[in-house]
Scaffold this active site. Structure first.
Site, mmCIF file in Angstrom:
data_model
loop_
_atom_site.group_PDB
_atom_site.id
_atom_site.type_symbol
_atom_site.label_atom_id
_atom_site.label_comp_id
_atom_site.label_asym_id
_atom_site.label_seq_id
_atom_site.Cartn_x
_atom_site.Cartn_y
_atom_site.Cartn_z
ATOM 1 C CB SER A 100 29.810 1.430 -41.927
ATOM 2 O OG SER A 100 28.963 1.570 -40.817
ATOM 3 N NE ARG A 151 37.357 7.706 -43.478
ATOM 4 C CZ ARG A 151 36.840 7.148 -42.381
ATOM 5 N NH1 ARG A 151 35.869 7.736 -41.722
ATOM 6 N NH2 ARG A 151 37.304 5.995 -41.943
ATOM 7 C CG HIS A 184 31.440 5.814 -43.442
ATOM 8 N ND1 HIS A 184 31.823 6.783 -42.551
ATOM 9 C CD2 HIS A 184 30.936 4.806 -42.707
ATOM 10 C CE1 HIS A 184 31.568 6.359 -41.313
ATOM 11 N NE2 HIS A 184 31.034 5.169 -41.380
#
Lengths: 209, 209
Positions: free
Chosen positions: A10, A32, A35
């Site tokens: 990812s 992040r 994500h």
């Protein structure tokens, strides 16, 4: 694929699709957040005060308390990483004394929870993913020399008071990490905390950087 | 402004800025997801199977169990509304027996938590905001006649397996509410559950519709 491989892949996809070159110190945090949201607009929306990262990493390494505005943000923070780094996280918004204070003073529980944070924690990082009123209260208490959080992570989501409350924190001069505009949320708040924790851990997963 | 007025005004702004005319039965759900994310792309991304809303409202009114894939989604569900409607919500992913099963069978805890849900709940609504592997497991067990959830709320976020897992649920013929594409999250999952709960409550707040 195991969860670790999925996370790695990812992050590789995010890296490939990122259209903006980000400074290396803020990149792990922005990645992040993307994500967590699959929303690349955070690459452009996030604001970091000049010493935000340095302050955050230093304080985490000394052991710090994160105070979240919601239990949802609290539940998204990686407890294993927290413990490994001798940090902890609390949320006061559902506390009985906060509810009593809110009723008595006719103010929101979010505001009372900030007051409790200021009373109980001389050294803390404030994490706001939901309540703009919490940010407004932090800024007010900072301006009046009643509360000096080490850092404010200010990422409430919404349509009313949200943009202004974030800009007020930026203008205050406090160290802060802010998602400018309407977007954010408890999940975004937790992901920023986790990114900071992972940056402090001895970890050979280079793709997390 | 008190929290109720802020929510009302937020929904008015969303209504004004919505560029798509949505059917009245799905509109409260899409609006609440946008309220949670400040992301209008959900107005185009959300898929509802033909009887999804009817099924959801009927089951909630009979008292139903929501099984979430994460504690974060669980913590975002309005407990007061749940209780008022004689419904409940559980999450098995952190349970000791799930951890033991995952280790023994070398599969993810998300998959084991689906197996536990199938064992423990003949009548439940599955709520997946994080783990595409949970959706894949639900679809597999449904196909093999091992599990018949009343409805699947499938809104995991991410870059690997996420899009495919959602399309597999849509193709399965199960009643479902899906955020197509990469976007979603535990916050989105909880907001869909809350929107459904509010639709079932006796509530004179018309703007929530």
């Amino acid at each position: 694929m195991n969860p670790n491989d999925i996370e790695k892949h990812s992050f590789e996809i995010i890296e490939q699709e990122l259209e903006i070159e980000l400074p290396s110190d803020i990149k792990p945090i922005v990645k992040r957040v993307i994500h967590t949201t699959a929303d690349f607009s955070y690459a452009e929306n996030m604001y970091f005060s000049p010493d935000a990262i340095k302050t955050a990493l230093g304080e985490i390494k000394s052991g710090v308390t994160f105070v979240t505005d919601t239990n949802m943000a609290l539940s998204g923070i990686n407890k294993k990483a927290l413990k490994e780094l001798n940090c902890n996280a609390v949320c006061y918004v559902s506390d009985e004394d906060v509810a009593v204070m809110a009723k008595k003073e006719n103010i929101t529980r979010a505001v009372c929870a900030v007051k409790k944070a200021a009373m109980n924690n001389k050294r803390c990082i404030m994490v706001v993913g939901n309540a703009p009123t919490a940010l407004i209260q932090i800024e007010k208490m900072y301006r009046e020399n009643e509360f000096k959080p080490l850092l404010v992570i200010g990422v409430p989501v919404g349509f009313v008071n949200v943009v202004d409350s974030k800009e007020a924190i930026i203008d205050s001069g406090m160290e802060c990490i802010i998602a400018r505009g309407r977007k954010g949320g408890s999940n975004v708040a937790a992901s920023i905390v986790n990114a900071l924790l992972y940056m402090c851990q001895d970890d050979n997963r280079e793709w997390r950087r």
